[in-house]
Design a protein around this motif. Structure first.
Motif, PDB file in Angstrom:
ATOM      1  N   ILE A  51      -4.377  15.700 -12.683  1.00 39.02           N
ATOM      2  CA  ILE A  51      -3.910  14.407 -12.740  1.00 39.02           C
ATOM      3  C   ILE A  51      -2.725  14.224 -11.469  1.00 39.02           C
ATOM      4  O   ILE A  51      -2.415  13.142 -10.703  1.00 39.02           O
ATOM      5  N   LYS A  52      -1.791  15.664 -11.468  1.00 34.83           N
ATOM      6  CA  LYS A  52      -0.577  16.013 -10.382  1.00 34.83           C
ATOM      7  C   LYS A  52      -0.949  15.503  -9.300  1.00 34.83           C
ATOM      8  O   LYS A  52      -0.981  15.034  -8.665  1.00 34.83           O
ATOM      9  N   GLU A  53      -2.003  16.141  -9.470  1.00 35.50           N
ATOM     10  CA  GLU A  53      -3.101  16.146  -7.636  1.00 35.50           C
ATOM     11  C   GLU A  53      -3.766  14.671  -6.938  1.00 35.50           C
ATOM     12  O   GLU A  53      -2.765  14.718  -5.759  1.00 35.50           O
ATOM     13  N   ALA A  54      -3.824  14.007  -8.544  1.00 35.74           N
ATOM     14  CA  ALA A  54      -4.290  12.210  -8.051  1.00 35.74           C
ATOM     15  C   ALA A  54      -2.607  12.096  -7.926  1.00 35.74           C
ATOM     16  O   ALA A  54      -2.644  10.967  -7.018  1.00 35.74           O
ATOM     17  N   ALA A  55      -1.979  12.411  -8.342  1.00 40.24           N
ATOM     18  CA  ALA A  55      -0.174  11.061  -8.083  1.00 40.24           C
ATOM     19  C   ALA A  55       0.293  11.705  -7.081  1.00 40.24           C
ATOM     20  O   ALA A  55       0.645  11.345  -6.054  1.00 40.24           O
ATOM     21  N   ILE A  56       0.162  12.870  -5.710  1.00 43.90           N
ATOM     22  CA  ILE A  56       0.194  13.361  -5.131  1.00 43.90           C
ATOM     23  C   ILE A  56      -0.622  12.345  -4.061  1.00 43.90           C
ATOM     24  O   ILE A  56      -0.217  11.792  -2.787  1.00 43.90           O
ATOM     25  N   GLN A  57      -1.718  12.891  -4.023  1.00 43.64           N
ATOM     26  CA  GLN A  57      -2.456  12.184  -3.109  1.00 43.64           C
ATOM     27  C   GLN A  57      -2.067  10.240  -3.134  1.00 43.64           C
ATOM     28  O   GLN A  57      -2.723   9.561  -2.049  1.00 43.64           O
ATOM     29  N   ALA A  58      -2.324   9.696  -4.161  1.00 43.26           N
ATOM     30  CA  ALA A  58      -1.453   8.290  -4.313  1.00 43.26           C
ATOM     31  C   ALA A  58      -0.537   7.828  -3.289  1.00 43.26           C
ATOM     32  O   ALA A  58      -0.288   7.174  -2.313  1.00 43.26           O
ATOM     33  N   ALA A 276       1.822   6.299 -10.323  1.00 43.42           N
ATOM     34  CA  ALA A 276       1.259   6.192 -11.719  1.00 43.42           C
ATOM     35  C   ALA A 276      -0.377   5.531 -12.509  1.00 43.42           C
ATOM     36  O   ALA A 276      -0.852   6.514 -12.959  1.00 43.42           O
ATOM     37  N   GLN A 277      -0.047   4.615 -12.117  1.00 48.88           N
ATOM     38  CA  GLN A 277      -1.260   3.984 -12.037  1.00 48.88           C
ATOM     39  C   GLN A 277      -2.843   4.538 -11.526  1.00 48.88           C
ATOM     40  O   GLN A 277      -3.640   4.780 -12.010  1.00 48.88           O
ATOM     41  N   ARG A 278      -1.961   4.897 -10.449  1.00 50.29           N
ATOM     42  CA  ARG A 278      -3.339   5.811  -9.967  1.00 50.29           C
ATOM     43  C   ARG A 278      -4.264   7.457 -10.479  1.00 50.29           C
ATOM     44  O   ARG A 278      -4.635   7.276 -10.183  1.00 50.29           O
ATOM     45  N   ALA A 279      -2.494   8.108 -11.045  1.00 49.86           N
ATOM     46  CA  ALA A 279      -3.196   9.283 -11.997  1.00 49.86           C
ATOM     47  C   ALA A 279      -3.569   8.685 -13.218  1.00 49.86           C
ATOM     48  O   ALA A 279      -4.782   9.673 -13.335  1.00 49.86           O
ATOM     49  N   THR A 280      -3.646   7.575 -13.166  1.00 47.36           N
ATOM     50  CA  THR A 280      -3.720   6.984 -14.632  1.00 47.36           C
ATOM     51  C   THR A 280      -5.361   7.152 -14.132  1.00 47.36           C
ATOM     52  O   THR A 280      -5.958   7.242 -15.712  1.00 47.36           O
TER      53      THR A 280
END
Length: 396
Positions: A51-58, A276-280
């Motif tokens: 999930i952290k990776e997804a936030a960083i990617q966003a 936060a939405q992209r990580a969600t």
């Protein structure tokens, strides 16, 4: 400046007791006191790496512009699939609204549904903000008391007795904060039989703790009969994915309610945080089995804490089936005095434990049950063993 210049609304509002206790504990810590906090409902785990990776990617993908008020379409579609997969609930993406935490979701629903004088039935104990949110919408919270003997669950007869011509909604929380109680399918079916007689009463189902559940099964009340037509299901990623600071909650609701919540939110916060939405999206698409390690840790702690509490004379405790709280009945200590300090109620006992044992808890009064105190076991086993050792000594 005096409060006379403030609105009646804010002057009549109660401060969140959980946040107030956390602030007191912080003050003592800053003075060098070794305080163990069992007051906040926050997992002590970190958000999963994926999930952290997804936030960083966003961030790298430049998701830095205003998102749609109701949430990104991809996220609402992912939530729609999650509702079907985990809860057997059919909400299309147009029935979903993403907000800044489940607390804002509750606030939105209250303000689009409740008129002055409308009654909202709330089984007690309940999460501290329910009654205050209802009052802010000029509704009347109707508390239905439960006890440790009934596992803190209301009966169909109690619900029926609480419904009047002014009843607009009933708010449920399962697994429940603060009691940890989980309603079974059979229990919800019995409650649904009562609700069938009152087709104009809407149901709000707060399911934020659904995955932190030790029963092996889970029932969303919206799956029973045709209740989905008037059920607003509230959820989020704060508790299960240890993402409290990401501030993302959401609802699935009849479309006219979802549209109204979007309209309301458009004048209050607009869309929730874009990163936060992209990580969600990544969180709700994940198989819930990724949470199994954390849930197993919470179950072990629950068993540990229940055992430690049973070892303290005068404490009454049931076995909570979900969330990460225990809610023991402490009324046997009321009326007792130590070094000139009299313990009259749960408020006094909570303060006594903070002053004497340096353990922060929250009075049950804040949750609609003045005999109990809430203790969160979202901390390490070593800390829990030490905390309950101190509590036992202070209570002796």
């Amino acid at each position: 400046m005096s409060n006379q210049f403030l609105s009646n609304r804010i002057n009549s509002l109660t401060t969140s007791q959980t946040l107030a206790m956390a602030a007191k504990a912080r003050e003592l810590k800053e003075q060098g006191v070794d305080v163990i906090s069992l007051s906040l409902g926050e997992p002590d785990f970190n958000a999963p790496e994926f999930i952290k990776e997804a936030a960083i990617q966003a961030v790298k993908d430049n998701y830095s512009k205003y998102p749609p008020v109701e949430g990104y379409k991809e996220l609402r579609e992912a939530i729609s699939k999650k509702f079907k997969r985990d809860n057997n609930l059919n909400y299309s993406s147009s029935q979903i609204v993403v907000s800044t935490g489940a607390k804002q979701s509750l606030y939105n629903v209250a303000h689009v549904m409740i008129n002055p004088g409308d009654e909202v039935v709330i089984p007690a104990p309940y999460w501290v903000s329910y009654a205050e949110i209802v009052k802010m919408a000029e509704g009347i919270p109707v508390e239905v008391p439960t006890s440790i003997e009934s596992d803190f669950k209301i009966t169909p007869a109690q619900l029926e007795a609480a419904i009047t011509p002014k009843t607009k909604m009933i708010w449920f929380c399962s697994p429940c904060n603060p009691s940890g109680s989980v309603y079974s399918q059979e229990e919800f079916e019995a409650i649904a039989k009562v609700l069938e007689k009152y087709p104009n009463v809407f149901i709000l189902s707060d399911e934020i703790y659904e995955h932190i559940n030790f029963t092996g099964s889970y029932c969303s009340i919206g799956t029973i009969g045709n209740l989905i037509e008037r059920t607003i299901t509230v959820n989020g990623i704060a508790k299960a994915f240890a993402m409290t600071g990401y501030r993302i909650g959401y609802i699935g609701a009849p479309e006219f309610i979802a549209k109204a919540c979007t309209k309301m939110q458009g004048q209050v916060t607009s869309g929730a945080n874009s990163i936060a939405q992209r990580a969600t999206i990544t969180a709700v698409e994940a198989d819930p089995s990724v949470l199994s390690e954390m849930v197993a840790a919470f179950k072990n702690r629950r068993d540990l804490v229940v055992g430690l509490l049973r070892d303290i004379p005068g404490v009454k405790i049931n076995v909570p089936e979900g969330a990460f709280y225990v809610f023991p009945d402490m009324s046997s200590f009321f009326g007792k005095t130590y070094q000139g300090v009299k313990i009259n109620d749960a408020n006094d006992l909570s303060m006594y434990l903070l002053d004497k044992a340096h353990v922060a808890t929250v009075t049950g009064d804040a949750f609609g049950n003045p005999n109990c105190i809430r203790m969160s076991y979202a901390t390490s086993e070593d800390q829990l063993i030490e905390a309950f050792k101190r509590i036992k000594e202070a209570l002796a």
